[in-house]
Design an enzyme around this catalytic site. Structure first.
Site, PDB file in Angstrom:
ATOM      1  N   CYS A  73     -19.399  -0.712  17.324  1.00 58.39           N
ATOM      2  CA  CYS A  73     -19.514  -0.983  18.757  1.00 58.39           C
ATOM      3  C   CYS A  73     -20.236   0.147  19.481  1.00 58.39           C
ATOM      4  O   CYS A  73     -20.891  -0.079  20.475  1.00 58.39           O
ATOM      5  CB  CYS A  73     -18.151  -1.143  19.399  1.00 58.39           C
ATOM      6  SG  CYS A  73     -16.893  -1.641  18.272  1.00 58.39           S
ATOM      7  N   GLN A 131      -9.350  -1.417   7.960  1.00 58.13           N
ATOM      8  CA  GLN A 131     -10.133  -0.645   6.987  1.00 58.13           C
ATOM      9  C   GLN A 131      -9.332  -0.318   5.730  1.00 58.13           C
ATOM     10  O   GLN A 131      -9.852   0.300   4.809  1.00 58.13           O
ATOM     11  CB  GLN A 131     -10.644   0.660   7.626  1.00 58.13           C
ATOM     12  CG  GLN A 131     -11.635   0.463   8.763  1.00 58.13           C
ATOM     13  CD  GLN A 131     -13.020   0.006   8.302  1.00 58.13           C
ATOM     14  OE1 GLN A 131     -13.348   0.016   7.122  1.00 58.13           O
ATOM     15  NE2 GLN A 131     -13.849  -0.414   9.259  1.00 58.13           N
ATOM     16  N   ASN A 172     -11.754   4.182  10.675  1.00 58.57           N
ATOM     17  CA  ASN A 172     -13.040   3.565  10.358  1.00 58.57           C
ATOM     18  C   ASN A 172     -14.217   4.530  10.414  1.00 58.57           C
ATOM     19  O   ASN A 172     -15.279   4.236   9.901  1.00 58.57           O
ATOM     20  CB  ASN A 172     -13.297   2.386  11.296  1.00 58.57           C
ATOM     21  CG  ASN A 172     -13.092   2.742  12.741  1.00 58.57           C
ATOM     22  OD1 ASN A 172     -11.987   3.117  13.149  1.00 58.57           O
ATOM     23  ND2 ASN A 172     -14.137   2.650  13.538  1.00 58.57           N
ATOM     24  N   GLY A 176     -10.066  -8.806  13.278  1.00 58.68           N
ATOM     25  CA  GLY A 176      -9.226  -7.640  13.533  1.00 58.68           C
ATOM     26  C   GLY A 176      -8.962  -7.427  15.009  1.00 58.68           C
ATOM     27  O   GLY A 176      -7.852  -7.055  15.411  1.00 58.68           O
ATOM     28  N   THR A 177      -9.964  -7.648  15.842  1.00 57.63           N
ATOM     29  CA  THR A 177      -9.797  -7.432  17.279  1.00 57.63           C
ATOM     30  C   THR A 177      -8.724  -8.356  17.832  1.00 57.63           C
ATOM     31  O   THR A 177      -7.816  -7.919  18.555  1.00 57.63           O
ATOM     32  CB  THR A 177     -11.140  -7.676  18.005  1.00 57.63           C
ATOM     33  OG1 THR A 177     -12.105  -6.780  17.450  1.00 57.63           O
ATOM     34  CG2 THR A 177     -11.022  -7.463  19.492  1.00 57.63           C
TER      35      THR A 177
END
Ligand SMILES: Cc1ncc(COP(=O)(O)O)c(C=O)c1O
Length: 382
Positions: free
Chosen positions: A327, A179, A151, A71-72
């Site tokens: 994170c 998500q 999220n 996703g990043t």
């Protein structure tokens, strides 16, 4: 004591059938799909099959999907790729205050490079206002990015209406759907979206693989240059095992969306009712909206008890939950999402995210709710 995993929004276990689908690519099917010999051709055939299958499931053309490392990367590729390809000098971007850092941090970088970013506020349920988005559009707006499902609190944004607004103004629209995949039906053929980011590890697939949907007529400047893989949009030898896993995960989860959603809804309702029984309705607050969110995520605050203390005590009792995005969950940082929702400090500093998955049973939720309530009661009387 069997641990209870209630952190599926951070990541999910790999489904056994997903693992089985991956193994051949570490064993007999180890060819490089760019090689012209039989080993390479076998890998290429499999890669085409995975792309076709995923595109079919998502309602787009196979050529519109680029496999990424998650996703990043999909978010970074969409944002920088699109803006770097634009030559019209437009330097304004619209996004929301509650995006994942994989969207917010690229925009912070772009601000340092001279772009102006409007971060739309959200209401107490975590929803943006369409009128506010419309009012923030400028002649030099180059891109709109809004996440599908948040999220941390699970809020679902009105992606279709936002997309129609963007289409009407001919502004490219990017959606972080990390998500949303595996929770909501996604038909890319019908949604007015230009770029959509996906990740496999939230849907019982492996970590480190994702995809970016690139709609018709959307130009992106590639961020990796090299062997011209993925139609020159992302060079680098394809991660075949991971792609096989992602394709299998999508194939397995999409036909079960309704059942999985119903299961999550039952688990969430059970958790809330048990906590109400033990702590009373005044004993905790639910962050976000139960109606405008996916049932897989439940964000609760226990005023008077810090998030860190509660998470630590839950962990000691074998319950894995989170403070928000993975994170930041290791740090004391207050969630930017809850702050954007303008919740009082005693709510933002005591919030815990529980996220449910296919492997959770009602029995686990009974045990977890009892343990949570007992810990909360104990900490409050201390
Ligand atoms: C909304 C959202 N976007 C992006 C990401 C990043 O995805 P990945 O972990 O695959 O890089 C996540 C992961 O937590 C997410 O929840």
């Amino acid at each position: 004591m069997n641990p209870i995993y209630l952190d599926h929004a951070a990541t999910t276990p790999v489904h056994p059938e997903v693992l089985q689908a991956m193994l051949p690519f570490y064993q007999e099917l180890y060819g490089n799909p760019s090689s012209t010999h039989s080993f390479g051709r076998a890998a290429r055939t499999a890669l085409n099959r995975f792309r076709d299958s995923m595109a079919g499931a998502l309602g787009c053309l196979p050529a519109q999907l680029v496999f990424t490392s998650g996703g990043t990367e999909s978010n970074n590729m969409a944002i920088f790729g699109l803006l770097n390809a634009q030559l019209d000098g437009k330097k304004h971007i619209i996004t929301t205050q509650i995006e994942h850092h994989a969207v917010l941090h690229p925009y912070e970088r772009l601000e340092s490079l001279g772009y102006e970013v409007t971060y739309l506020p959200v209401g107490p349920t975590g929803l943006i206002q369409l009128e506010e988005l419309e009012a923030s559009i400028r002649p030099d707006t180059a891109l709109i990015s809004v996440m599908y499902v948040n999220n941390e609190v699970g809020t679902v944004q009105p992606i279709e209406q936002i997309g129609q607004l963007a289409r009407g103004r001919q502004i490219p629209f990017h959606v972080d759907a990390v998500q949303a995949l595996g929770k909501l039906t996604i038909d890319l053929g019908a949604l007015p979206v230009d770029l959509m980011s996906f990740s496999a590890h939230k849907i019982y697939g492996p970590k480190g693989v994702g995809a970016l949907y690139i709609g018709k007529n959307v130009m992106l400047t590639p961020h990796t240059l090299g062997g011209s893989q993925e139609r020159k949009r992302r060079s680098g030898t394809e991660n075949m095992a991971a792609i096989a896993g992602m394709s299998k995960a999508v194939e397995l989860i999409l036909p079960q969306l309704q059942d999985i959603g119903q299961h999550a809804w039952e688990l969430r309702s059970l958790m809330i009712s048990r906590l109400e029984q033990q702590l009373g309705t005044e004993g905790f607050t639910i962050n976000g909206s139960l109606e405008q969110s996916i049932p897989h995520i439940l964000n609760i605050s226990f005023p008077g008890i810090s998030t860190e203390t509660l998470l630590m005590n839950l962990d000691l009792e074998g319950i894995a939950a989170a403070s928000g995005s993975a994170c930041t969950s290791g740090s004391l940082e207050i969630s930017h999402v809850l702050q954007a929702m303008h919740l009082p400090e005693n709510v933002t500093n005591s919030a815990v995210r529980f996220s449910f998955g296919m492997g959770n049973s009602k029995e686990q939720i009974e045990i977890a709710a009892h343990k949570i309530a007992t810990i909360v009661g104990r900490l409050r009387t201390r």
